[in-house]
Write a protein that holds these residues in place. Structure first.
Motif, PDB file in Angstrom:
ATOM      1  N   ASP A   1       0.823  -1.210   0.000  1.00 40.37           N
ATOM      2  CA  ASP A   1       0.000   0.000   0.000  1.00 40.37           C
ATOM      3  C   ASP A   1       0.856   1.259   0.000  1.00 40.37           C
ATOM      4  O   ASP A   1       0.583   2.210  -0.741  1.00 40.37           O
ATOM      5  CB  ASP A   1      -0.945   0.014   1.210  1.00 40.37           C
ATOM      6  N   VAL A   2       1.913   1.274   0.831  1.00 38.65           N
ATOM      7  CA  VAL A   2       2.811   2.430   0.882  1.00 38.65           C
ATOM      8  C   VAL A   2       3.500   2.621  -0.469  1.00 38.65           C
ATOM      9  O   VAL A   2       3.579   3.735  -0.999  1.00 38.65           O
ATOM     10  CB  VAL A   2       3.850   2.276   2.019  1.00 38.65           C
TER      11      VAL A   2
ATOM     12  N   ALA B   1       2.495   1.659  -3.443  1.00 40.73           N
ATOM     13  CA  ALA B   1       1.513   2.134  -4.432  1.00 40.73           C
ATOM     14  C   ALA B   1       1.214   3.618  -4.227  1.00 40.73           C
ATOM     15  O   ALA B   1       1.081   4.370  -5.204  1.00 40.73           O
ATOM     16  CB  ALA B   1       0.235   1.306  -4.335  1.00 40.73           C
ATOM     17  N   SER B   2       1.135   4.068  -2.975  1.00 40.07           N
ATOM     18  CA  SER B   2       0.845   5.485  -2.724  1.00 40.07           C
ATOM     19  C   SER B   2       2.002   6.372  -3.177  1.00 40.07           C
ATOM     20  O   SER B   2       1.790   7.451  -3.726  1.00 40.07           O
ATOM     21  CB  SER B   2       0.500   5.733  -1.254  1.00 40.07           C
ATOM     22  N   PHE B   3       3.249   5.921  -2.956  1.00 37.01           N
ATOM     23  CA  PHE B   3       4.397   6.691  -3.434  1.00 37.01           C
ATOM     24  C   PHE B   3       4.395   6.799  -4.957  1.00 37.01           C
ATOM     25  O   PHE B   3       4.660   7.864  -5.521  1.00 37.01           O
ATOM     26  CB  PHE B   3       5.722   6.066  -2.966  1.00 37.01           C
TER      27      PHE B   3
ATOM     28  N   ALA C   1       1.810   6.671  -6.941  1.00 35.99           N
ATOM     29  CA  ALA C   1       0.713   7.571  -7.336  1.00 35.99           C
ATOM     30  C   ALA C   1       1.108   9.027  -7.117  1.00 35.99           C
ATOM     31  O   ALA C   1       0.831   9.884  -7.968  1.00 35.99           O
ATOM     32  CB  ALA C   1      -0.548   7.221  -6.551  1.00 35.99           C
ATOM     33  N   LEU C   2       1.763   9.326  -5.989  1.00 38.48           N
ATOM     34  CA  LEU C   2       2.216  10.696  -5.727  1.00 38.48           C
ATOM     35  C   LEU C   2       3.222  11.150  -6.774  1.00 38.48           C
ATOM     36  O   LEU C   2       3.164  12.286  -7.256  1.00 38.48           O
ATOM     37  CB  LEU C   2       2.859  10.782  -4.337  1.00 38.48           C
TER      38      LEU C   2
END
Length: 137
Positions: A112-113, A115-117, A119-120
């Protein structure tokens, strides 16, 4: 390609899995139990109707006592290149999923972390690209 098939690589993966299962003298139900997946789901994978995740492939490989990397190659996740294997997509994800020192919850948190990086970073790249475009009067 037959109607309902996901892709040739998935179809080939299914054929390979069935071949390995037969060689291991396991029924579909036995392999499903050993791999921790449902019998219908495994059947769909073998028939080329479903594309399993890297994690499911790892579970199946462990149950069959074969290399997970072989299944990744067959599924198109990893590409053979000059005798070695180069990860095509998802190398971080595969490393996380393959780490036996992590719990399933820890693996999911890391995924999850990650994937969030990503996306950012994509959002920042898109914003920078938009700012560099000339505006129309």
């Amino acid at each position: 390609m037959a109607k309902g098939k996901v892709s040739k690589s998935v179809e080939g993966l299914g054929d390979y899995l069935k071949e390995q299962r037969v060689k291991a003298r396991l029924s579909l139900r036995q392999l499903a139990d050993l791999a921790g997946v449902s019998n219908p789901y495994l059947s769909q994978i073998e028939r080329g109707l479903r594309r399993p995740s890297a994690e499911v492939l790892q579970q199946i490989a462990k149950a069959l006592r074969i290399s997970a990397e072989q299944l990744y190659v067959r599924a198109g996740i990893v590409s053979p290149e000059e005798g070695s294997h180069r990860v095509v997509a998802g190398s971080v994800e595969l490393a996380i999923l393959g780490d036996s020192g992590l719990t399933e919850r820890q693996k999911q948190s890391l995924l999850d972390v990650h994937a969030s990086f990503l996306a950012l970073n994509r959002a920042a790249e898109n914003s920078a690209a938009d700012e560099s475009r000339p505006t129309q009067p």
